[in-house]
Design a protein around this motif. Structure first.
Motif, short mmCIF file in Angstrom:
data_model
loop_
_atom_site.label_atom_id
_atom_site.label_comp_id
_atom_site.label_asym_id
_atom_site.label_seq_id
_atom_site.Cartn_x
_atom_site.Cartn_y
_atom_site.Cartn_z
N UNK A 74 9.04 -7.99 7.90
CA UNK A 74 9.35 -5.98 7.82
C UNK A 74 9.57 -5.91 6.83
N UNK A 75 9.66 -6.77 5.50
CA UNK A 75 9.98 -6.81 4.19
C UNK A 75 8.55 -7.15 3.45
N UNK A 76 8.05 -8.17 3.74
CA UNK A 76 7.23 -8.27 3.09
C UNK A 76 5.53 -7.96 3.83
N UNK A 77 5.18 -7.56 5.34
CA UNK A 77 4.49 -6.45 5.64
C UNK A 77 4.24 -5.83 5.26
N UNK A 78 5.22 -4.34 5.02
CA UNK A 78 5.55 -3.45 4.82
C UNK A 78 5.03 -2.92 2.97
N UNK A 79 5.49 -4.19 2.10
CA UNK A 79 5.31 -4.17 0.75
C UNK A 79 3.89 -4.07 0.66
N UNK A 80 3.21 -5.23 0.93
CA UNK A 80 1.80 -5.32 0.95
C UNK A 80 1.06 -4.67 1.41
N UNK A 81 1.06 -3.71 3.13
CA UNK A 81 0.74 -2.88 3.29
C UNK A 81 0.72 -1.70 2.89
N UNK A 82 1.75 -1.94 1.43
CA UNK A 82 1.24 -0.72 1.26
C UNK A 82 0.74 -0.59 0.58
N UNK A 83 0.84 -1.90 -0.90
CA UNK A 83 0.27 -1.90 -2.18
C UNK A 83 -1.43 -1.92 -1.89
N UNK A 84 -2.39 -2.58 -0.78
CA UNK A 84 -3.04 -2.93 -0.14
C UNK A 84 -3.59 -0.77 0.18
N UNK A 85 -2.80 -0.12 0.78
CA UNK A 85 -4.13 0.46 1.28
C UNK A 85 -3.51 1.59 0.00
N UNK A 86 -3.02 2.07 -1.25
CA UNK A 86 -2.66 2.50 -1.89
C UNK A 86 -3.81 2.22 -2.43
N UNK A 87 -4.16 0.64 -2.76
CA UNK A 87 -4.87 0.47 -4.22
C UNK A 87 -6.81 0.50 -2.85
N UNK A 88 -6.67 0.73 -1.88
CA UNK A 88 -8.01 0.94 -0.96
C UNK A 88 -8.47 2.96 -0.91
N UNK A 89 -6.80 3.37 -1.35
CA UNK A 89 -6.67 4.46 -0.73
C UNK A 89 -7.14 5.61 -2.42
N UNK A 90 -7.01 4.94 -3.01
CA UNK A 90 -7.52 5.32 -4.85
C UNK A 90 -9.10 4.61 -4.92
#
Length: 287
Positions: A74-90
């Motif tokens: 949970x710690x790894x996937x949520x952190x990476x998904x948030x980072x990638x999601x923020x980058x793609x959204x931007x």
């Protein structure tokens, strides 16, 4: 008085359905958690009090192994998904070519059922006929055991989860960005702020409440990891990818130890509630 009775009459079917489908199973499973019941045998249920719960915490190394793996996952996937999601959204919030096409493309993994995603990636990573393995072999990576190496397989599961659920973060953050007032960005540009300064001092603070909600929802959902384990690894190699949900399923529907499985379910529920409360308090401080 008649109006109140009418309102209650309309609500009653929904309340009865909720009781039948949610409340009753909870009470029934809590009752079973205090019993020893081997459903595959003719032995009757035996009341054992809190013995099942004591066994979980004191005599069950597989529980601790599955809990450790689940928390790390949970710690790894949520952190990476948030980072990638923020980058793609931007990136896709800017006016770039084929923006709408990429928005739809990035949402496709989330549209597929998780169990279908699991079996698809199992076939793609098949050591004999998987297309991904063939491509990697052509690149000289023919010695990598993607689904049989206990050190590597957990990260394969994480990669599939990130591929499937980064669109969830991306969609939520993109929707939030598009709702922000344009006047804030115009004022920042007039003041001479750079793109990085605008993101850090305007966009990011406005996104924080949305990020808290998305992280909480995604963490709770990721903690219930089951489909990917069931469809790709079956908890293996050994027990290296056995999540808490999958271990509970194994105890209940393979060993048919329903009393112990119900105890595991309630421990799982309490852990999720504690984790959600901790995350909510911790993330609210950041906001």
């Amino acid at each position: 008085m008649r109006k109140e009775a009418t309102k209650f009459g309309f609500l009653l079917p929904g309340l009865l359905y909720l009781m039948a489908m949610a409340v009753f199973p909870l009470i029934w499973s809590l009752t079973l958690s205090f019993h020893r019941w081997k459903a595959a045998t003719a032995a009757p249920r035996v009341f054992v009090g809190i013995e099942n719960f004591l066994s979980i915490f004191s005599r069950d190394p597989r529980f601790w192994n599955s809990l450790r793996f689940t928390v790390l996952y949970v710690a790894i996937v949520v952190s990476v998904e948030l980072s990638l999601g923020l980058l793609l959204a931007y990136i896709l919030n800017e006016r770039i070519r084929f923006r709408n096409f990429f928005r739809v493309l990035f949402l496709l993994p989330m549209a597929a059922p998780p169990i279908a995603v699991a079996f698809m990636w199992r076939m793609l990573l098949n050591p004999d006929a998987g297309i991904v393995v063939k491509i990697l072999n052509s690149l000289g990576l023919n010695m990598v055991r993607w689904l049989t190496d206990a050190r590597l397989t957990p990260f394969v599961l994480m990669a599939v989860d990130i591929w499937e659920w980064t669109p969830f973060m991306f969609l939520g953050l993109l929707a939030a960005m598009q709702s922000f007032p344009v006047s804030l960005y115009d004022a920042a540009q007039v003041d001479g702020a750079s793109r990085l300064q605008i993101f850090w001092f305007v966009t990011f603070p406005l996104l924080l409440p949305i990020m808290v909600t998305l992280v909480l929802l995604r963490a709770i959902d990721a903690f219930k990891l089951f489909e990917l384990v069931f469809g790709i690894t079956g908890g293996g190699p050994g027990t290296s990818t056995e999540s808490l949900s999958y271990y509970t399923y194994t105890v209940g529907f393979q060993y048919f130890d329903l009393g112990y499985a119900c105890a595991l379910s309630w421990v799982f529920l309490v852990i999720v509630l504690i984790m959600a409360n901790f995350l909510l308090k911790r993330l609210r401080k950041e906001v």
